[in-house]
Write a protein that holds these residues in place. Structure first.
Motif, PDB file in Angstrom:
ATOM      1  N   PRO A  24      33.348 -26.764  44.265  1.00  0.00           N
ATOM      2  CA  PRO A  24      32.110 -27.171  43.598  1.00  0.00           C
ATOM      3  C   PRO A  24      32.372 -27.579  42.153  1.00  0.00           C
ATOM      4  O   PRO A  24      33.189 -26.977  41.455  1.00  0.00           O
ATOM      5  N   GLY A  25      31.682 -28.623  41.716  1.00  0.00           N
ATOM      6  CA  GLY A  25      31.797 -29.089  40.340  1.00  0.00           C
ATOM      7  C   GLY A  25      32.952 -30.046  40.091  1.00  0.00           C
ATOM      8  O   GLY A  25      33.177 -30.451  38.956  1.00  0.00           O
ATOM      9  N   MET A  26      33.675 -30.443  41.137  1.00  0.00           N
ATOM     10  CA  MET A  26      34.794 -31.375  40.955  1.00  0.00           C
ATOM     11  C   MET A  26      34.309 -32.819  41.037  1.00  0.00           C
ATOM     12  O   MET A  26      33.337 -33.123  41.719  1.00  0.00           O
ATOM     13  N   THR A  27      35.042 -33.694  40.337  1.00  0.00           N
ATOM     14  CA  THR A  27      34.694 -35.111  40.268  1.00  0.00           C
ATOM     15  C   THR A  27      35.905 -35.959  40.616  1.00  0.00           C
ATOM     16  O   THR A  27      37.007 -35.701  40.133  1.00  0.00           O
ATOM     17  N   THR A  67      24.259 -33.412  52.042  1.00  0.00           N
ATOM     18  CA  THR A  67      24.274 -31.956  51.859  1.00  0.00           C
ATOM     19  C   THR A  67      24.573 -31.184  53.142  1.00  0.00           C
ATOM     20  O   THR A  67      24.417 -29.972  53.166  1.00  0.00           O
ATOM     21  N   ASP A  68      25.028 -31.881  54.186  1.00  0.00           N
ATOM     22  CA  ASP A  68      25.211 -31.201  55.470  1.00  0.00           C
ATOM     23  C   ASP A  68      26.650 -30.769  55.734  1.00  0.00           C
ATOM     24  O   ASP A  68      26.983 -30.395  56.850  1.00  0.00           O
ATOM     25  N   GLY A  69      27.507 -30.758  54.735  1.00  0.00           N
ATOM     26  CA  GLY A  69      28.900 -30.354  54.923  1.00  0.00           C
ATOM     27  C   GLY A  69      29.181 -29.000  54.306  1.00  0.00           C
ATOM     28  O   GLY A  69      28.268 -28.273  53.916  1.00  0.00           O
ATOM     29  N   THR A  70      30.459 -28.670  54.192  1.00  0.00           N
ATOM     30  CA  THR A  70      30.853 -27.399  53.581  1.00  0.00           C
ATOM     31  C   THR A  70      30.522 -27.361  52.092  1.00  0.00           C
ATOM     32  O   THR A  70      30.319 -26.293  51.522  1.00  0.00           O
ATOM     33  N   LEU A  71      30.496 -28.545  51.463  1.00  0.00           N
ATOM     34  CA  LEU A  71      30.044 -28.710  50.078  1.00  0.00           C
ATOM     35  C   LEU A  71      29.152 -29.941  50.037  1.00  0.00           C
ATOM     36  O   LEU A  71      29.399 -30.907  50.758  1.00  0.00           O
ATOM     37  N   PRO A  72      28.144 -29.944  49.167  1.00  0.00           N
ATOM     38  CA  PRO A  72      27.376 -31.176  48.993  1.00  0.00           C
ATOM     39  C   PRO A  72      28.271 -32.271  48.417  1.00  0.00           C
ATOM     40  O   PRO A  72      29.193 -31.994  47.639  1.00  0.00           O
ATOM     41  N   GLY A  97      27.418 -29.344  39.052  1.00  0.00           N
ATOM     42  CA  GLY A  97      26.585 -28.660  40.035  1.00  0.00           C
ATOM     43  C   GLY A  97      27.388 -27.979  41.124  1.00  0.00           C
ATOM     44  O   GLY A  97      28.554 -27.624  40.955  1.00  0.00           O
ATOM     45  N   ASP A  98      26.752 -27.862  42.268  1.00  0.00           N
ATOM     46  CA  ASP A  98      27.313 -27.091  43.385  1.00  0.00           C
ATOM     47  C   ASP A  98      28.105 -27.934  44.377  1.00  0.00           C
ATOM     48  O   ASP A  98      28.551 -27.426  45.393  1.00  0.00           O
ATOM     49  N   GLY A  99      28.288 -29.208  44.084  1.00  0.00           N
ATOM     50  CA  GLY A  99      28.971 -30.080  45.030  1.00  0.00           C
ATOM     51  C   GLY A  99      30.118 -30.841  44.406  1.00  0.00           C
ATOM     52  O   GLY A  99      30.547 -30.562  43.291  1.00  0.00           O
TER      53      GLY A  99
END
Length: 152
Positions: A24-27, A67-72, A97-99
């Motif tokens: 989460p939070g990676m770009t 949003t349907d995977g292990t991470l958004p 954020g969380d994805g």
């Protein structure tokens, strides 16, 4: 790091490998001419995250959310913002954020981007379906992703 893929499927497989290391939070920033394979790469990330929906380029919508995977997964295309100046788009909500956020054409809004990211420049090799992916890491957690790729 430079990687050559020989077809669309190999490009997606490389992206799936990267998806396994994302948090989460990676770009991820994607650069390359039109038709280079930025959206194909994003499809591979989505598959690696277990996203079942069809991935389409967000060229006209700016951001698509999955949003349907292990991470958004937040897929951005900033191409149409080339001439935008000092726009406050609220992108940091996605970046921190969380994805996972994938940004196509991030160079158009450099000031809005996080300081740390994985950059993937995709080039079409002449007269072929081959793609050259040049991957660079900005920040320690992204450097670890590159180290894992090199070890595989």
């Amino acid at each position: 790091m430079k990687i050559i893929t020989t077809n669309e499927q190999e490009t997606k497989k490389m992206a799936e490998r990267i998806a396994g290391s994302l948090e989460p939070g990676m770009t991820i920033l994607l650069e390359g001419q039109l038709g280079a394979g930025k959206t194909t790469f994003t499809k591979g990330i989505a598959e690696g995250l277990g996203i079942q929906r069809i991935i389409k380029s967000p060229t006209y919508t700016l951001i698509k959310e999955y949003t349907d995977g292990t991470l958004p997964l937040y897929h951005m295309d900033l191409y149409r913002l080339e001439d935008a100046e000092d726009e406050d788009l609220g992108l940091e909500e996605y970046f921190y954020g969380d994805g996972v956020t994938i940004v196509e054409w991030g160079s158009y809004m450099q000031d809005e981007l996080p300081d740390e990211y994985l950059m993937i420049q995709i080039s079409v090799l002449p007269d072929s379906e081959k793609r050259e992916l040049i991957i660079t890491a900005q920040g320690e957690k992204y450097q670890k992703i590159m180290e894992r790729l090199e070890d595989e």
